[in-house]
Design a protein around this motif. Structure first.
Motif, short mmCIF file in Angstrom:
data_model
loop_
_atom_site.label_atom_id
_atom_site.label_comp_id
_atom_site.label_asym_id
_atom_site.label_seq_id
_atom_site.Cartn_x
_atom_site.Cartn_y
_atom_site.Cartn_z
N TYR A 1 0.85 -1.18 0.00
CA TYR A 1 0.00 0.00 0.00
C TYR A 1 0.89 1.24 0.00
N LYS A 2 0.68 2.14 -0.97
CA LYS A 2 1.53 3.31 -1.14
C LYS A 2 1.06 4.46 -0.24
N ASP A 3 1.41 4.39 1.01
CA ASP A 3 1.07 5.47 1.94
C ASP A 3 2.35 6.17 2.39
N LYS A 4 2.24 7.04 3.35
CA LYS A 4 3.39 7.81 3.81
C LYS A 4 4.50 6.89 4.32
N ALA A 5 4.11 5.84 5.05
CA ALA A 5 5.12 4.92 5.58
C ALA A 5 5.91 4.26 4.46
N PHE A 6 5.23 3.92 3.37
CA PHE A 6 5.92 3.28 2.24
C PHE A 6 7.02 4.18 1.70
N TYR A 7 6.71 5.44 1.45
CA TYR A 7 7.70 6.34 0.85
C TYR A 7 8.81 6.68 1.83
N GLU A 8 8.51 6.69 3.12
CA GLU A 8 9.57 6.89 4.11
C GLU A 8 10.54 5.71 4.11
N VAL A 9 9.98 4.50 4.07
CA VAL A 9 10.82 3.31 4.05
C VAL A 9 11.64 3.27 2.76
N GLN A 10 11.02 3.59 1.64
CA GLN A 10 11.73 3.61 0.36
C GLN A 10 12.95 4.52 0.42
N GLU A 11 12.75 5.72 0.96
CA GLU A 11 13.86 6.68 1.07
C GLU A 11 14.95 6.16 1.99
N GLU A 12 14.55 5.54 3.10
CA GLU A 12 15.54 5.08 4.08
C GLU A 12 16.31 3.86 3.59
N LEU A 13 15.66 2.99 2.80
CA LEU A 13 16.39 1.86 2.21
C LEU A 13 17.39 2.38 1.19
N GLY A 14 17.00 3.43 0.45
CA GLY A 14 17.95 4.05 -0.47
C GLY A 14 19.13 4.64 0.28
N ALA A 15 18.85 5.24 1.43
CA ALA A 15 19.94 5.78 2.26
C ALA A 15 20.87 4.68 2.74
N SER A 16 20.33 3.47 2.99
CA SER A 16 21.17 2.34 3.39
C SER A 16 22.14 1.98 2.28
N ILE A 17 21.66 2.03 1.03
CA ILE A 17 22.52 1.69 -0.10
C ILE A 17 23.64 2.72 -0.23
N ILE A 18 23.27 4.00 -0.15
CA ILE A 18 24.28 5.05 -0.26
C ILE A 18 25.28 4.97 0.89
N GLU A 19 24.78 4.72 2.09
CA GLU A 19 25.67 4.59 3.26
C GLU A 19 26.66 3.45 3.06
N TYR A 20 26.17 2.35 2.49
CA TYR A 20 27.05 1.20 2.22
C TYR A 20 28.14 1.60 1.22
N LEU A 21 27.75 2.28 0.15
CA LEU A 21 28.72 2.67 -0.87
C LEU A 21 29.74 3.65 -0.30
N ILE A 22 29.27 4.57 0.54
CA ILE A 22 30.20 5.50 1.20
C ILE A 22 31.17 4.73 2.08
N GLY A 23 30.66 3.76 2.82
CA GLY A 23 31.52 2.93 3.66
C GLY A 23 32.57 2.20 2.85
N LEU A 24 32.15 1.67 1.69
CA LEU A 24 33.11 0.99 0.81
C LEU A 24 34.21 1.94 0.36
N SER A 25 33.84 3.19 0.10
CA SER A 25 34.83 4.16 -0.37
C SER A 25 35.92 4.38 0.67
N GLN A 26 35.61 4.10 1.93
CA GLN A 26 36.57 4.30 3.00
C GLN A 26 37.29 3.02 3.40
N THR A 27 36.55 1.90 3.38
CA THR A 27 37.13 0.64 3.86
C THR A 27 37.63 -0.27 2.75
N SER A 28 37.00 -0.18 1.59
CA SER A 28 37.39 -1.07 0.49
C SER A 28 37.16 -0.37 -0.85
N PRO A 29 37.99 0.64 -1.15
CA PRO A 29 37.81 1.40 -2.39
C PRO A 29 37.80 0.52 -3.63
N LYS A 30 38.57 -0.54 -3.61
CA LYS A 30 38.62 -1.43 -4.78
C LYS A 30 37.27 -2.08 -5.03
#
Length: 588
Positions: A304-333
């Motif tokens: 169901y596409k309600d406010k909670a859905f779009y909040e979760v969507q944004e936060e899961l996207g933030a998890s992906i970006i946070e992971y990539l940022i972490g890789l840039s520091q711990t495992s650039p390769k």
């Protein structure tokens, strides 16, 4: 006591079959969900060892399916509410959201799905709150009966279906569906086939309770998606009620690649084909997600596409970006490897998402005069970032750039010039310089005025030999010395050549049409830059070479065109052959 459902059952069944549910097998999920909801409700009132039993057996020529749970059960009043008035339990998606903590309010709709595979449903239930046992029988013709039985029974509910002849299930099909929908419920599902226990189904998500890491999580994703993943991303929202794993595609994908995420609500599978729980830009990730704060649609096959859905969507996207940022520091390769696999697709996405661009732009790889480099590495080389948006121009410039120790980016591949243009708008610390046919003077050095004046008479004489090719001659100096000349053709001149070729190869009609709609340029639009540092050019400019200088200057022209990967037209091919023959005749 015989009664009539307070719905148009035949019409409702058609809605279920044609619209609400995508396939008939979902009745297994609905039966499991009803059992789980009943068990969850009882846990709020009681301590007990929960179970679900599923039995498939034959009685005479009939195939019977029985699903039993020891959940909270139903009183006679609840039977009337949830079964006799089917549909009243889910009047709107808002009601569904309000009841997200207790899905037993959907019991009637879930049970109704069974009419897709049977003509009669039998429910025997004993409530934790009452002494009596209630027996309910519903039929596809719209009639049902309810009675109170004096028989004793443990708290719980048993649903029995006689499967339609044409829809009889194979035992392996039943086990497969139970695993698909109920594997991660955390409640043991005991499966019996014709009285014999087949197996107990129970499993846990690999990320739950810190159970597994590394290879176990990767192997889980490989089995779910049939892909040989080597990178995974822990996903979570700010509440911790939505968790999962994102798997990075091990091969290139495109922006048009549809997501096929596996989504569970409270451990129950909702969809294996969810396309929008992750942000649109995260197309290079496949996810398995379990949530207790998202709501399913009425069919329980989507979210169901309600406010909670779009909040979760944004936060899961933030998890992906946070992971990539972490890789840039711990495992650039590792990050470089991910970006190299999905380089073009990620660039396309970044052009349409400024936030994503700001994070990832520095990691994009560009071919340069010094090999592949990230934008971050290029920025460290100096304040001015020079790029060439044409591959053939780059091939001509690169030896000169190397000789002068100048870094130049080859931005001739798709998206690269656009990425650098956007970077120039976002980056106030650097100057982005675009080099094209109109700006070669930025890297080719002029002659001293005295030397320039000495060469002008000879340059004008040599210019006469290039008039037939509509090419302007200029004298510059640049390294390396072994490159005698560089040729540049403007887009306008390139269009002139293409139209001219069409006119030569077409009949009078098409030649006339192109002549009427296209007007060729009236001025020089191509240039041949002679390198004063080259000994051949210097000797050619020092004195006249009667009879030879036309062949020599035109040979430099043809050679520079070929070095720049420009195709020769018919006139140029004939001129090149004529000059070679002339030189051969002079030599031998």
């Amino acid at each position: 006591m015989e009664s009539i459902f307070q719905v148009n059952l035949s019409g409702l069944l058609k809605v279920l079959s044609d619209n609400l549910y995508s396939h008939k097998e979902v009745f297994i999920r609905e039966l499991l969900q009803n059992a789980v909801d009943a068990i969850s409700a009882r846990k709020k009132e009681d301590t007990f060892n929960e179970f679900i039993e599923v039995e498939l057996f034959h009685r005479d020529d009939e195939q019977v399916l029985k699903v039993k749970d020891n959940g909270i059960g139903l009183t006679q009043e609840e039977v009337t509410e949830f079964l006799s008035r089917i549909g009243s339990s889910s009047k709107s998606q808002d009601a569904l959201r309000r009841r997200s903590e207790d899905f037993i309010g959907q019991f009637g709709i879930g049970l109704l799905s069974c009419f897709m595979v049977t003509d009669e449903i039998n429910v025997i239930t004993k409530s934790l709150k009452a002494e009596e046992v209630v027996v309910w029988n519903g039929r596809v013709d719209g009639t049902y009966s309810t009675e109170v039985s004096p028989a004793s029974q443990e708290v719980g509910t048993t649903v029995t279906l006689k499967i339609k002849e044409e829809l009889k299930m194979h035992p392996e099909q039943l086990v497969g569906l139970l695993k698909l929908y109920g594997e991660f419920l955390g409640i043991p599902i005991e499966v019996f086939i014709d009285g014999e226990k087949r197996e107990t189904i129970i499993n846990y998500f690999p990320w739950s309770n810190g159970r597994a890491q590394g290879d176990t999580i990767l192997n889980f994703g490989r089995e779910v998606f049939n892909e040989n993943f080597s990178n995974y991303i822990p996903l979570t929202d700010s509440t911790g009620k939505t968790r999962g794993i994102g798997y990075v595609f091990p091969r290139p994908t495109g922006v048009a690649t549809a997501q096929h995420n596996h989504v569970y609500i409270k451990n129950m599978l909702i969809s294996t084909d969810n396309k929008d729980l992750l942000p649109e830009w995260a197309f290079f990730v496949k996810a398995v997600v379990n949530s207790s704060n998202l709501a399913p649609t009425a069919s329980r096959e989507d979210l169901y596409k309600d406010k909670a859905f779009y909040e979760v969507q944004e936060e899961l996207g933030a998890s992906i970006i946070e992971y990539l940022i972490g890789l840039s520091q711990t495992s650039p390769k590792s990050l470089e490897n991910i970006i190299s696999i999905h380089n073009q697709a990620l660039k396309s996405t970044a052009l349409n998402n400024v936030d994503f661009f700001n994070f990832i732009a520095n990691w994009f790889i560009f071919p340069t005069s010094e090999g592949p480099l990230s934008l971050e590495q290029i920025k460290k080389r100096g304040k001015t970032i020079t790029y060439v948006p044409d591959i053939d121009d780059f091939r001509q410039i690169v030896p000169i750039a190397r000789a002068q120790n100048r870094l130049i980016i080859n931005a001739g591949y798709i998206y690269d010039a656009d990425i650098l243009l956007l970077a120039s708008r976002q980056d106030s610390d650097h100057v982005y310089q675009r080099i094209d046919t109109e700006h070669f003077g930025n890297i080719l050095m002029p002659l001293d005025i005295e030397v320039y004046d000495q060469t002008q008479e000879r340059l004008m004489r040599l210019q006469d030999y290039l008039l037939n090719y509509d090419c302007e001659l200029e004298i510059k100096q640049f390294e390396p010395d072994n490159i005698p000349a560089i040729y540049n053709l403007s887009n306008k001149k390139l269009m002139d050549r293409d139209v001219g070729r069409i006119q030569e190869e077409s009949n009078d009609l098409w030649a006339g049409i192109t002549g009427a709609v296209y007007e060729p340029s009236a001025s020089f639009n191509s240039k041949l830059y002679l390198n004063y540092n080259n000994p051949i050019v210097k000797k050619l400019l020092e004195k006249a070479h009667e009879g030879m200088e036309e062949a020599l200057i035109q040979s430099l022209y043809f050679n520079a065109m070929l070095m720049g990967h420009y195709p020769l037209n018919q006139e140029e091919l004939e001129g090149m052959n004529k000059n070679l023959m002339y030189i051969l005749n002079k030599t031998y």
